[in-house]
Each structure stands twice: as structure tokens, then as C-alpha cells.
Design a protein around this motif. Structure first.
Motif, PDB file in Angstrom:
ATOM      1  N   GLN A 106       0.819  -1.205   0.000  1.00  0.00           N
ATOM      2  CA  GLN A 106       0.000   0.000   0.000  1.00  0.00           C
ATOM      3  C   GLN A 106       0.859   1.263   0.000  1.00  0.00           C
ATOM      4  O   GLN A 106       0.606   2.214  -0.749  1.00  0.00           O
ATOM      5  N   GLU A 107       1.884   1.276   0.847  1.00  0.00           N
ATOM      6  CA  GLU A 107       2.721   2.477   0.960  1.00  0.00           C
ATOM      7  C   GLU A 107       3.631   2.656  -0.242  1.00  0.00           C
ATOM      8  O   GLU A 107       3.913   3.777  -0.666  1.00  0.00           O
ATOM      9  N   THR A 108       4.114   1.554  -0.799  1.00  0.00           N
ATOM     10  CA  THR A 108       4.932   1.650  -2.013  1.00  0.00           C
ATOM     11  C   THR A 108       4.123   2.264  -3.142  1.00  0.00           C
ATOM     12  O   THR A 108       4.607   3.147  -3.865  1.00  0.00           O
ATOM     13  N   ARG A 110       1.375   4.106  -2.794  1.00  0.00           N
ATOM     14  CA  ARG A 110       0.940   5.465  -2.427  1.00  0.00           C
ATOM     15  C   ARG A 110       2.056   6.483  -2.630  1.00  0.00           C
ATOM     16  O   ARG A 110       1.829   7.592  -3.111  1.00  0.00           O
ATOM     17  N   GLU A 111       3.265   6.100  -2.275  1.00  0.00           N
ATOM     18  CA  GLU A 111       4.397   7.028  -2.333  1.00  0.00           C
ATOM     19  C   GLU A 111       5.102   7.009  -3.679  1.00  0.00           C
ATOM     20  O   GLU A 111       5.837   7.933  -4.019  1.00  0.00           O
ATOM     21  N   GLY A 112       4.910   5.925  -4.438  1.00  0.00           N
ATOM     22  CA  GLY A 112       5.762   5.690  -5.600  1.00  0.00           C
ATOM     23  C   GLY A 112       5.583   6.634  -6.768  1.00  0.00           C
ATOM     24  O   GLY A 112       6.546   7.236  -7.237  1.00  0.00           O
ATOM     25  N   GLY A 113       4.351   6.772  -7.258  1.00  0.00           N
ATOM     26  CA  GLY A 113       4.140   7.560  -8.457  1.00  0.00           C
ATOM     27  C   GLY A 113       4.975   7.069  -9.626  1.00  0.00           C
ATOM     28  O   GLY A 113       5.558   7.862 -10.381  1.00  0.00           O
ATOM     29  N   PHE A 114       5.045   5.766  -9.795  1.00  0.00           N
ATOM     30  CA  PHE A 114       5.953   5.164 -10.774  1.00  0.00           C
ATOM     31  C   PHE A 114       5.492   5.416 -12.209  1.00  0.00           C
ATOM     32  O   PHE A 114       4.301   5.395 -12.508  1.00  0.00           O
ATOM     33  N   THR A 115       6.453   5.650 -13.069  1.00  0.00           N
ATOM     34  CA  THR A 115       6.187   5.788 -14.494  1.00  0.00           C
ATOM     35  C   THR A 115       6.747   4.579 -15.214  1.00  0.00           C
ATOM     36  O   THR A 115       7.477   3.760 -14.632  1.00  0.00           O
ATOM     37  N   GLY A 116       6.401   4.443 -16.490  1.00  0.00           N
ATOM     38  CA  GLY A 116       6.852   3.294 -17.261  1.00  0.00           C
ATOM     39  C   GLY A 116       8.362   3.143 -17.240  1.00  0.00           C
ATOM     40  O   GLY A 116       9.101   4.127 -17.334  1.00  0.00           O
ATOM     41  N   ALA A 191      12.596   2.098  -6.351  1.00  0.00           N
ATOM     42  CA  ALA A 191      12.109   1.696  -5.027  1.00  0.00           C
ATOM     43  C   ALA A 191      12.754   0.386  -4.606  1.00  0.00           C
ATOM     44  O   ALA A 191      12.853  -0.551  -5.409  1.00  0.00           O
ATOM     45  N   ILE A 192      13.192   0.354  -3.366  1.00  0.00           N
ATOM     46  CA  ILE A 192      13.671  -0.875  -2.736  1.00  0.00           C
ATOM     47  C   ILE A 192      12.696  -1.183  -1.609  1.00  0.00           C
ATOM     48  O   ILE A 192      12.487  -0.365  -0.710  1.00  0.00           O
ATOM     49  N   ILE A 193      12.089  -2.351  -1.678  1.00  0.00           N
ATOM     50  CA  ILE A 193      11.057  -2.757  -0.724  1.00  0.00           C
ATOM     51  C   ILE A 193      11.536  -4.012  -0.015  1.00  0.00           C
ATOM     52  O   ILE A 193      12.030  -4.940  -0.657  1.00  0.00           O
ATOM     53  N   SER A 194      11.376  -4.060   1.306  1.00  0.00           N
ATOM     54  CA  SER A 194      11.860  -5.237   2.019  1.00  0.00           C
ATOM     55  C   SER A 194      11.083  -5.499   3.293  1.00  0.00           C
ATOM     56  O   SER A 194      10.762  -4.573   4.050  1.00  0.00           O
ATOM     57  N   ASN A 195      10.795  -6.777   3.510  1.00  0.00           N
ATOM     58  CA  ASN A 195      10.357  -7.271   4.811  1.00  0.00           C
ATOM     59  C   ASN A 195      11.509  -8.132   5.316  1.00  0.00           C
ATOM     60  O   ASN A 195      11.502  -9.357   5.156  1.00  0.00           O
ATOM     61  N   PRO A 196      12.524  -7.499   5.921  1.00  0.00           N
ATOM     62  CA  PRO A 196      13.724  -8.236   6.300  1.00  0.00           C
ATOM     63  C   PRO A 196      13.529  -9.001   7.606  1.00  0.00           C
ATOM     64  O   PRO A 196      12.544  -8.768   8.331  1.00  0.00           O
ATOM     65  N   PRO A 197      14.433  -9.920   7.929  1.00  0.00           N
ATOM     66  CA  PRO A 197      14.382 -10.538   9.261  1.00  0.00           C
ATOM     67  C   PRO A 197      14.489  -9.448  10.329  1.00  0.00           C
ATOM     68  O   PRO A 197      15.329  -8.556  10.199  1.00  0.00           O
ATOM     69  N   ILE A 286       9.587   4.592   5.701  1.00  0.00           N
ATOM     70  CA  ILE A 286       9.783   5.073   4.334  1.00  0.00           C
ATOM     71  C   ILE A 286      10.839   6.168   4.354  1.00  0.00           C
ATOM     72  O   ILE A 286      10.787   7.077   5.193  1.00  0.00           O
ATOM     73  N   ALA A 287      11.788   6.072   3.459  1.00  0.00           N
ATOM     74  CA  ALA A 287      12.805   7.122   3.317  1.00  0.00           C
ATOM     75  C   ALA A 287      13.047   7.349   1.832  1.00  0.00           C
ATOM     76  O   ALA A 287      13.009   6.409   1.037  1.00  0.00           O
ATOM     77  N   ARG A 288      13.299   8.618   1.463  1.00  0.00           N
ATOM     78  CA  ARG A 288      13.600   8.950   0.068  1.00  0.00           C
ATOM     79  C   ARG A 288      15.080   9.291  -0.075  1.00  0.00           C
ATOM     80  O   ARG A 288      15.650   9.970   0.789  1.00  0.00           O
TER      81      ARG A 288
END
Length: 297
Positions: A106-108, A110-116, A191-197, A286-288
Motif C-alpha cells: 500500500q505504501e509503495t 501510495r508514495e511511488g508515483g511510478f512511471t513506465g 524503489a527498494i522494498i523489504s520485509n527483512p528478518p 519510508i525514506a527517500r
């Protein structure tokens, strides 16, 4: 349970066994197990309660109920877990997807605004739930999914195929972000997304048996503090993220203040924020990547 020869009696006895084992949702789990073992729809358990079961069916039910009685996770027994409305195959090689991890998606978005052509990286992909879900939602993206476990990557590839997104994801094996060094994406990741240990060593013994005794230790245990992988991702992500690129990480309960301080001290990030889950726990950071200015560390 060996004398239970009808569906109804089997269901009642299964519920009693699971309740005796301390299973919180024993009634519903007994229904899931019987429906799976007898290859019935859930509503058929009631309508066919007086139906006799064969010796083979009885043995199958007994086997599954005993596994759950020993606290093996229901998801491993049934072989699947729902995540963001999609069904994912799960084995003991991968962490079982959790509802709170949906917040990463959801947050990725919401924050992403990704383009092609945007580049997204899922670190510690496990079952592939994050990468596959994003691939089903976003078109025209380059998605990399990384994991140190060959068996986990195999499960994730199967889930990508199941949901028709195999051609949208590049699978890489290795330690955290290290596989990316061969992919010519330095400074190009959106974007780098992670659910790390993120389980601390001292907390390991107190985990539920389902988690401690069955789920993959390397997907859960971080080290003495529990934030070791977050700290590495904060430092290592800077070389890969584009200016303004996102680092989105799941956090354990109570870890937000420490991880935020690490991100602030690392330099090179802006707009650092946390997002609470439905239980009020600061669950996602979240950090930019800063657009300009010095980067330390």
C-alpha cells in the motif's frame, strides 16, 4: 478420533483436539482441515455431516489434525496463504505472508508515483508475495526479486507463474542487495522494498511454536538487536536508488525509533516517516534518497 466415522463426528473431534492443543481458532481451523482433507466445500461439512468416511479419508484427516496439533502452521499444511487478495503457495522454505506486510504494498504504491520503465527491487522475496503482487498491479515496470535461499526463490517463481507475471520479474539469489551489483542498476532503482528478518536473538525463545519451530529461521532472526538487516539496507540502498527513490521497510514492534535514527545518521535520505498498522504499531519505515547533498557512510 479413530472411532469417528462420519463427517460430523470427525469435525467435532478435530475441534476438541485443536482446542486441547491451545489453537486459538480451533473451530474454524478444524473446518479448513476437514474441507481440505475430504476435498469438500466448507458448507458441505454441514450438509454431509451424517456421511460416512472411508478408512483412507479418516487416515488423511487424522494425519492433518495431528500435524496441526503439534503446532505446524495451518498454512504449511494447506499449502497456501492469501495475500492482497491473491493466493500464494507456501512451504517451510518461505515465511508465511502476514496481513501487516500488505502495508508495504500500500505504501509503495501510495508514495511511488511510478512511471513506465521504473525499477523496483524486492529484497528477501520469500514466497514472492511482494514482488508478484506489485507485478500484477503495475505495468511496464522492471522488478527484481532477491533472496539468499534457492528454495525460497523456487517457491516464488512458482507463485509468479501461477499469477501470470513470470515475465515481469527477474529472480536473483544472494545476500541482500549484493546480486544487484551485476545488474548495472546503480543509481537507477526507483524503489527498494523489504520485509527483512527483524527478530532479536533474545526474543526467539518466546515466539509462538508455529513460528519458532517451523518457519525458516534465516527469514526471521536478525541478530542481537533485531535491526541489523534494516541498518545494512539503509547503508547499502543509497548506491542503487535514484534521487527521490524510495526505501520501504517493514519493522518489528518498537523498532521504529532506532531505525529512524539510523536512517537519519546515515545521511543521504530525506522525508523519513513511519506508518502504523491497524494495531497502531509503527510497522513501515519510508525514506527517500536525497536529491542532492553529501552522503555519509
Amino acid at each position: 478420533m479413530s472411532d469417528s466415522r462420519t463427517v460430523g463426528k470427525l469435525l467435532v473431534n478435530a475441534q476438541q483436539v485443536l482446542e486441547g492443543a491451545g489453537i486459538a481458532n480451533a473451530v474454524q481451523e478444524a473446518r479448513w482441515l476437514l474441507a481440505y482433507a475430504l476435498e469438500m466445500k466448507h458448507h458441505e461439512l454441514a450438509s454431509r455431516a451424517e456421511q460416512s468416511v472411508t478408512a483412507e479419508q479418516l487416515a488423511r484427516v487424522l494425519s492433518l489434525v495431528r500435524r496441526r496439533e503439534s503446532r505446524e502452521p495451518l498454512q504449511y499444511i494447506l499449502g497456501s496463504q492469501e495475500f492482497c487478495g491473491l493466493d500464494f503457495s507456501v512451504t517451510p522454505a518461505v515465511l508465511i505472508p502476514r496481513p501487516e506486510t500488505e502495508l508495504l504494498i500500500q505504501e509503495t504504491l501510495r508514495e511511488g508515483g511510478f512511471t513506465g520503465g521504473a525499477v523496483l527491487v524486492d529484497v528477501g522475496t520469500g514466497s514472492g508475495c511482494v514482488a508478484v503482487t506489485l507485478a500484477t498491479i503495475l505495468g511496464g515496470m522492471r522488478i527484481f526479486a532477491l533472496d539468499c535461499s534457492h528454495d525460497a526463490v523456487s517457491v516464488a517463481k512458482g507463485n509468479a507463474e501461477r499469477h501470470g507475471v513470470s515475465d515481469k520479474i527477474v529472480w536473483l539469489e544472494g545476500d541482500l542487495l549484493s546480486p544487484l551489483k551485476e545488474c548495472s542498476v546503480a543509481g537507477a532503482v526507483d524503489a527498494i522494498i523489504s520485509n527483512p528478518p527483524y527478530i532479536a536473538e533474545a526474543d526467539w525463545v518466546g515466539l509462538q511454536p508455529e513460528v519458532r519451530d517451523y518457519e525458516p529461521r534465516q527469514a526471521l532472526l536478525a541478530g542481537p538487536k533485531g535491526t541489523e538487516f534494516h541498518e545494512r539496507l539503509i547503508h547499502d540502498s543509497k548506491q542503487f536508488l535514484v534521487p527521490g527513490g524510495l526505501l520501504v521497510m517493514e519493522l518489528g514492534q518498537g523498532q521504529a525509533p532506532l531505525v529512524r535514527r539510523v536512517a537519519e545518521a546515515a545521511g543521504g535520505y530525506t522525508g523519513i516517516q513511519t506508518v502504523k498498522d491497524e494495531a497502531g504499531i509503527e510497522r513501515v519505515l519510508i525514506a527517500r534518497r536525497a536529491c542532492e547533498g553529501p552522503s555519509h557512510g
